[in-house]
Design an enzyme around this catalytic site. Structure first.
Site, PDB file in Angstrom:
ATOM      1  N   ASP A  16       0.278   8.664  -2.679  1.00 17.73           N
ATOM      2  CA  ASP A  16      -0.114   7.268  -2.466  1.00 17.73           C
ATOM      3  C   ASP A  16       1.097   6.361  -2.689  1.00 17.73           C
ATOM      4  OD1 ASP A  16      -1.645   4.996  -2.075  1.00 17.73           O
ATOM      5  OD2 ASP A  16      -3.135   5.465  -3.598  1.00 17.73           O
ATOM      6  N   THR A  18      -3.513   4.677   0.384  1.00 15.56           N
ATOM      7  CA  THR A  18      -3.707   3.546   1.307  1.00 15.56           C
ATOM      8  C   THR A  18      -2.472   2.648   1.279  1.00 15.56           C
ATOM      9  OG1 THR A  18      -6.096   3.590   1.035  1.00 15.56           O
ATOM     10  CG2 THR A  18      -5.158   1.495   1.724  1.00 15.56           C
ATOM     11  N   LYS A  63      -1.284  -0.903  -8.825  1.00 15.52           N
ATOM     12  CA  LYS A  63      -1.745  -0.625  -7.464  1.00 15.52           C
ATOM     13  C   LYS A  63      -2.879  -1.580  -7.108  1.00 15.52           C
ATOM     14  CE  LYS A  63      -2.411   3.405  -5.834  1.00 15.52           C
ATOM     15  NZ  LYS A  63      -1.857   2.896  -4.560  1.00 15.52           N
ATOM     16  N   ALA A  66       2.550   2.430  -4.095  1.00 19.48           N
ATOM     17  CA  ALA A  66       2.331   1.627  -5.305  1.00 19.48           C
ATOM     18  C   ALA A  66       2.950   0.256  -5.085  1.00 19.48           C
ATOM     19  CB  ALA A  66       2.963   2.292  -6.520  1.00 19.48           C
ATOM     20  N   SER A  76       1.011   0.739   3.739  1.00 20.53           N
ATOM     21  CA  SER A  76       1.957   1.020   4.825  1.00 20.53           C
ATOM     22  C   SER A  76       2.803   2.265   4.539  1.00 20.53           C
ATOM     23  CB  SER A  76       2.853  -0.199   5.050  1.00 20.53           C
ATOM     24  OG  SER A  76       3.533  -0.536   3.857  1.00 20.53           O
ATOM     25  N   GLY A  93      -2.614  -3.715  -4.205  1.00 18.18           N
ATOM     26  CA  GLY A  93      -2.159  -4.784  -3.311  1.00 18.18           C
ATOM     27  C   GLY A  93      -2.921  -4.742  -1.988  1.00 18.18           C
ATOM     28  N   GLU A 110      -8.635   4.597  -4.965  1.00 19.50           N
ATOM     29  CA  GLU A 110      -7.324   5.220  -5.241  1.00 19.50           C
ATOM     30  C   GLU A 110      -7.284   5.797  -6.652  1.00 19.50           C
ATOM     31  OE1 GLU A 110      -4.438   2.552  -2.344  1.00 19.50           O
ATOM     32  OE2 GLU A 110      -4.793   1.858  -4.365  1.00 19.50           O
ATOM     33  N   LYS A 139       9.978  -1.513  -5.377  1.00 23.00           N
ATOM     34  CA  LYS A 139       8.776  -1.375  -6.219  1.00 23.00           C
ATOM     35  C   LYS A 139       9.128  -1.029  -7.666  1.00 23.00           C
ATOM     36  CE  LYS A 139       6.262  -1.793  -2.465  1.00 23.00           C
ATOM     37  NZ  LYS A 139       5.401  -0.776  -1.919  1.00 23.00           N
TER      38      LYS A 139
END
Ligand code: 5RP
Length: 262
Positions: A89, A33, A102, A91, A35, A104, A111, A129
């Site tokens: 995924d 999940t 994770k 992070a 952007s 946010g 997840e 990140k």
């Protein structure tokens, strides 16, 4: 559409594009999940539509399930899939051991369940990140709404004995009301600034009544694909200790960019 991607979107896109190279016909794939993960879902959708890739996806949020449906990635529940070959995924933070923060986007519970039920977890991220020590990003902790203020007080009290710099917890809001996760829970964001012992913190947090799960992913991630705005990627594999640098071809006239709006 040529040249429409900002450097940050290009970084996310190339990380996603490189990560989907790990996906093979017949695989069961956990879909993250956020952007960055959204780019990955779009890439997979294109592979399904154009190349006839046969995969089954398990979504980590209703948002991701909706996007997967829109781009043509078949979705089943985790109970139907039972075990997954791979999860890809995003992070909020990763360190040199590929431990993560994770949540946010508020999807940390699904997840973590999905990533843990996978043979391999690949994180896709841009360089922003990367951290020396986890904790600059507030640590999300999912709590049940019943007695959340008591749970918050217990969490803050427990932090006093742990190797962290900050100890404030704030209830995540969505405008004037609490943010509600897909499972109907609240999120406390812990402003710790520096997490000296993430493994210990994760174990201790999950023992507090009312805490459902925390956003620390310890020893779950196998590979990080770091995208850059110039189209280059770095692929770090923690299990075999390799680091590879590659350049990804970005053709912004792809259907990927013109067909699918978020
Ligand atoms: O953990 C997450 C959602 O719960 C996301 O993966 C994380 O927040 C990163 O999101 P983005 O790719 O939008 O920066």
């Amino acid at each position: 559409m040529s040249g429409t991607l900002s450097p940050i979107d290009k970084a996310k896109f190339v990380a996603a594009k490189r990560a989907v190279d790990y996906v093979e016909d017949g695989m069961k794939v956990g879909l993250g999940t956020g952007s960055t993960a959204a780019w990955m879902v779009k890439c997979l959708g294109e592979m399904v539509r154009q190349d006839g890739l046969k995969i089954t996806g398990v979504a980590t949020s209703t948002r991701t399930a909706e996007l997967a449906q829109k781009v043509g990635v078949p979705i089943v529940t985790l109970d139907e899939a039972k075990w997954l070959d791979l999860t890809i995924d995003g992070a909020d933070e990763y360190d040199h051991n590929l431990n993560l923060i994770k949540g946010g986007g508020g999807a940390l519970l699904m997840e973590k369940i999905v990533a843990t039920a996978s043979d391999q977890m690949i994180v896709i991220a841009d360089l922003s990140k990367q951290v020396e020590t986890l904790g600059s990003f507030p640590l999300p902790v999912e709590v049940i709404p019943f007695g959340w203020q008591t749970t918050k007080a217990l969490v803050e009290e427990t932090l006093v004995n742990l190797d962290v710099l900050g100890r404030d917890a704030s209830l995540r809001m969505n405008g004037a009301t609490p943010f509600i996760t897909d499972e109907g829970n609240y999120i406390l964001d812990l402003h710790l600034r520096r997490i000296g012992n993430p493994r210990q913190l994760s174990l201790v947090m999950n023992q507090i009544p009312g805490v459902v799960e925390n956003g620390l992913f310890i020893d779950i991630c196998d590979v990080v694909v770091i995208g850059n705005g110039d189209g280059s990627v770095e692929v770090r594999d923690i299990n075999n200790g390799t680091v590879a640098h590659e350049q990804i071809d970005v053709v912004e006239t792809d259907n990927l960019f013109v067909d699918i709006a978020d």
